[in-house]
Design a protein around this motif. Structure first.
Motif, short mmCIF file in Angstrom:
data_model
loop_
_atom_site.label_atom_id
_atom_site.label_comp_id
_atom_site.label_asym_id
_atom_site.label_seq_id
_atom_site.Cartn_x
_atom_site.Cartn_y
_atom_site.Cartn_z
N PRO A 1 41.61 -27.81 -2.79
CA PRO A 1 40.61 -28.74 -2.74
C PRO A 1 39.19 -28.25 -3.01
CG PRO A 1 41.94 -28.94 -0.72
CD PRO A 1 42.47 -28.03 -1.82
N SER A 2 39.20 -26.75 -2.97
CA SER A 2 37.98 -26.01 -3.42
C SER A 2 37.57 -26.21 -4.77
CB SER A 2 38.11 -24.72 -2.92
OG SER A 2 39.08 -23.91 -4.00
N MET A 3 38.44 -26.78 -5.70
CA MET A 3 38.31 -26.88 -6.95
C MET A 3 37.75 -28.44 -7.40
SD MET A 3 42.16 -25.05 -8.31
CE MET A 3 41.86 -25.58 -9.92
N ASP A 4 37.68 -29.05 -6.31
CA ASP A 4 37.25 -30.39 -6.59
C ASP A 4 35.79 -30.72 -7.18
OD1 ASP A 4 39.57 -31.45 -5.67
OD2 ASP A 4 38.78 -32.09 -3.62
N GLY A 5 35.05 -29.54 -6.94
CA GLY A 5 33.39 -29.45 -7.47
C GLY A 5 33.63 -28.80 -8.86
N LEU A 6 34.83 -28.64 -9.57
CA LEU A 6 34.83 -27.94 -10.51
C LEU A 6 33.85 -28.47 -11.83
CD1 LEU A 6 36.38 -25.75 -12.42
CD2 LEU A 6 37.74 -27.51 -13.15
N PHE A 7 33.57 -29.82 -12.01
CA PHE A 7 33.01 -30.38 -13.09
C PHE A 7 31.31 -30.41 -12.56
CE2 PHE A 7 37.18 -32.89 -13.27
CZ PHE A 7 37.66 -31.81 -14.42
N THR A 8 31.09 -30.27 -11.37
CA THR A 8 29.66 -30.31 -10.97
C THR A 8 29.04 -29.13 -10.57
OG1 THR A 8 30.32 -30.98 -8.84
CG2 THR A 8 29.84 -32.76 -10.12
N GLY A 9 30.11 -27.99 -10.60
CA GLY A 9 29.45 -26.61 -10.13
C GLY A 9 29.01 -25.89 -11.34
N GLY A 10 28.75 -24.61 -10.84
CA GLY A 10 28.24 -23.78 -12.24
C GLY A 10 29.33 -23.46 -13.11
N SER A 11 28.88 -22.98 -14.11
CA SER A 11 29.93 -22.67 -15.66
C SER A 11 30.71 -21.50 -15.15
CB SER A 11 28.86 -22.21 -16.73
OG SER A 11 28.15 -21.30 -16.39
N SER A 12 30.38 -20.49 -14.12
CA SER A 12 31.28 -19.32 -13.81
C SER A 12 32.47 -20.00 -13.20
CB SER A 12 30.55 -18.75 -12.87
OG SER A 12 30.20 -19.00 -11.75
N GLU A 13 32.57 -21.16 -12.56
CA GLU A 13 33.74 -21.61 -11.95
C GLU A 13 34.51 -22.30 -12.91
OE1 GLU A 13 35.37 -21.12 -8.98
OE2 GLU A 13 33.65 -19.87 -8.61
N CYS B 1 31.17 -38.78 -13.56
CA CYS B 1 32.18 -39.62 -13.03
C CYS B 1 32.24 -39.75 -11.59
CB CYS B 1 33.47 -39.28 -13.60
SG CYS B 1 33.64 -39.35 -15.34
N SER B 2 32.81 -40.74 -11.03
CA SER B 2 32.97 -40.69 -9.53
C SER B 2 33.90 -39.61 -8.98
CB SER B 2 33.62 -42.11 -9.06
OG SER B 2 34.96 -42.15 -9.31
N THR B 3 33.80 -39.36 -7.43
CA THR B 3 34.73 -38.48 -7.05
C THR B 3 36.05 -38.45 -7.12
OG1 THR B 3 32.83 -38.24 -5.27
CG2 THR B 3 35.18 -37.08 -5.02
N GLY B 4 36.38 -40.01 -7.26
CA GLY B 4 37.85 -40.24 -7.58
C GLY B 4 38.45 -40.03 -8.92
N GLU B 5 37.63 -40.40 -9.85
CA GLU B 5 37.73 -40.05 -11.19
C GLU B 5 38.05 -38.61 -11.46
OE1 GLU B 5 35.83 -44.09 -13.40
OE2 GLU B 5 34.42 -42.19 -12.71
N GLN B 6 36.85 -37.89 -10.94
CA GLN B 6 37.02 -36.33 -10.93
C GLN B 6 38.42 -35.67 -10.50
OE1 GLN B 6 33.55 -34.39 -9.62
NE2 GLN B 6 32.09 -35.70 -10.68
N LYS B 7 38.71 -36.38 -9.56
CA LYS B 7 39.81 -35.66 -8.81
C LYS B 7 41.32 -36.10 -9.76
CE LYS B 7 42.55 -34.06 -5.47
NZ LYS B 7 42.48 -32.34 -5.13
N ALA B 8 41.32 -37.38 -10.36
CA ALA B 8 42.21 -37.91 -11.21
C ALA B 8 42.35 -36.97 -12.63
CB ALA B 8 42.02 -39.25 -11.48
#
Length: 374
Positions: A127-139, A287-294
């Motif tokens: 679950p901690s990876m759910d913010g991968l696309f919206t977080g910083g480039s280091s992640e 994208c939406s949260t659901g789309e990002q997860k998918a």
């Protein structure tokens, strides 16, 4: 079908909330069910220590060792691995962070943790990876490098050597010690390592993009468009030696600028993984949260297929709370994908019914208060 790498036993001592725990496994997928905080993820984290590094939480050894324990922690696993049956033991002797992790393979001390990749490859989604696309480039770089590492075990060593050389250069610049011969030697090393890192990333990404394109019509998850930016953009069709010379020259020219900034401003440590929803032609971050997860699930499953195709051995998957944000049809499709991959997957959830589509393809365990019940 790729050879199925699977764990048959897992034993823990003084790991997280477990004074001691053990699992007897029969090669099927493993589903861990229980309330939040019961210790499900801790069990999967223990499995993640069968790969180089600090596991899927990147925790310190002090955090991993059970509160109140004074002798460190131990993890033991028996598995049918890429090179046959093997027993792996790892752990630390104390809570001192300067203590290195011990590793034994079939009772013999391993020279480096990279030897683990001779026996299994691990991929995880948490679950901690759910913010991968919206977080910083280091992640995203860290995520990208984990993908590369599962195909190229030497990538981690190159990355750590590059970081070490860069720290040495930064220290010299900070101290205003502009000795040309000393700096040139370090910069040449950074150039060799940095271009090798970048090319390994580019090669893996190219293979992954082709596989995603080949499976686009049959995947139940949206396809991702992938690219890299931020370092030597568009230049990786040139010979590596030319790129190394160019990067070394960039470093030499930017010494005073980097000294003023207090860091090295150009290099593979500045690259970013760009992800777009292919069908919508939209950046993943929008994208939406659901789309990002998918998108993320689809990306992990595509990479797992790539690992299986290239190594001939399906990876072990660690999928934490994987079913929580998927509807019933997509959950069933995901379980079929996992099963078709030909490997073993560990999955967690709070509700057993969410895994009903797996039926007898999985072993189910209930986890409660640091205890495990089948």
């Amino acid at each position: 079908m790729p050879h199925k790498v699977s764990l048959s036993r897992l034993k823990l001592t003084d790991f997280r909330n477990y004074a001691s725990a053990g699992l007897q496994l029969d090669g099927r997928h493993v589903v861990l069910v229980g309330d939040n905080g019961a210790g499900k993820t801790n069990l999967m984290e223990a499995v993640s220590f069968l790969s180089p590094g600090r596991g899927m939480r990147r925790a310190t050894y002090g955090d991993v060792t059970r509160v109140g324990a004074h002798g460190g922690f131990t993890i033991f696993a028996a598995l049918d691995g890429m090179d046959g049956e093997v027993e792996i033991g790892t752990g630390v002797d104390g809570n001192d962070e300067s203590t290195s992790r011990r590793l034994r393979i079939n009772g013999t001390p391993a020279k480096t943790a990279d030897e683990l990749t001779d026996h299994l490859r691990l991929l995880w989604l948490t679950p901690s990876m759910d913010g991968l696309f919206t977080g910083g480039s280091s992640e995203r770089r860290r995520f990208l490098d984990r993908l590369v590492l599962s195909l190229d075990p030497a990538h981690g060593r190159r990355a750590s050597d590059f970081e070490r050389a860069m720290r040495s250069r930064n220290k010299l610049l900070d101290e205003r010690r502009f000795d040309p011969s000393w700096l040139s030697g370090i910069e040449e090393q950074m150039a060799t390592l940095g271009i090798a890192m970048a090319m390994a990333r580019q090669e893996m990404l190219g293979l992954l993009v082709r596989l995603i394109e080949e499976t686009r019509e049959t995947s139940p998850f949206p396809s991702a468009s992938l690219d890299l930016a931020g370092f030597m953009d568009g230049q990786f069709d040139r010979p590596a030696v030319d790129l190394e010379d160019e990067y070394a020259a960039q470093l030499a020219e930017s010494r005073y600028r980097d000294a003023a900034a207090g860091r090295t401003l150009e290099g593979p440590h500045r690259a970013d993984l760009l992800v777009r929803h292919r069908d919508k032609r939209m950046e993943a971050a929008r994208c939406s949260t659901g789309e990002q997860k998918a998108l993320l699930v689809g990306l992990i499953m595509a990479h797992a297929r790539l690992v299986a195709n290239l190594t001939g051995h399906a990876p072990v998957l660690l999928l934490d709370e994987i079913a929580a944000h998927l509807d019933e049809n997509r959950r069933a499709a995901l379980f079929d994908l996992i099963d078709a991959l030909g490997g073993q997957a560990f999955m967690t959830g709070t509700d057993r019914s969410m895994f009903s589509a797996l039926d007898d393809r999985a072993q189910f365990f209930t986890v409660a208060d640091g205890k495990i019940f089948e």
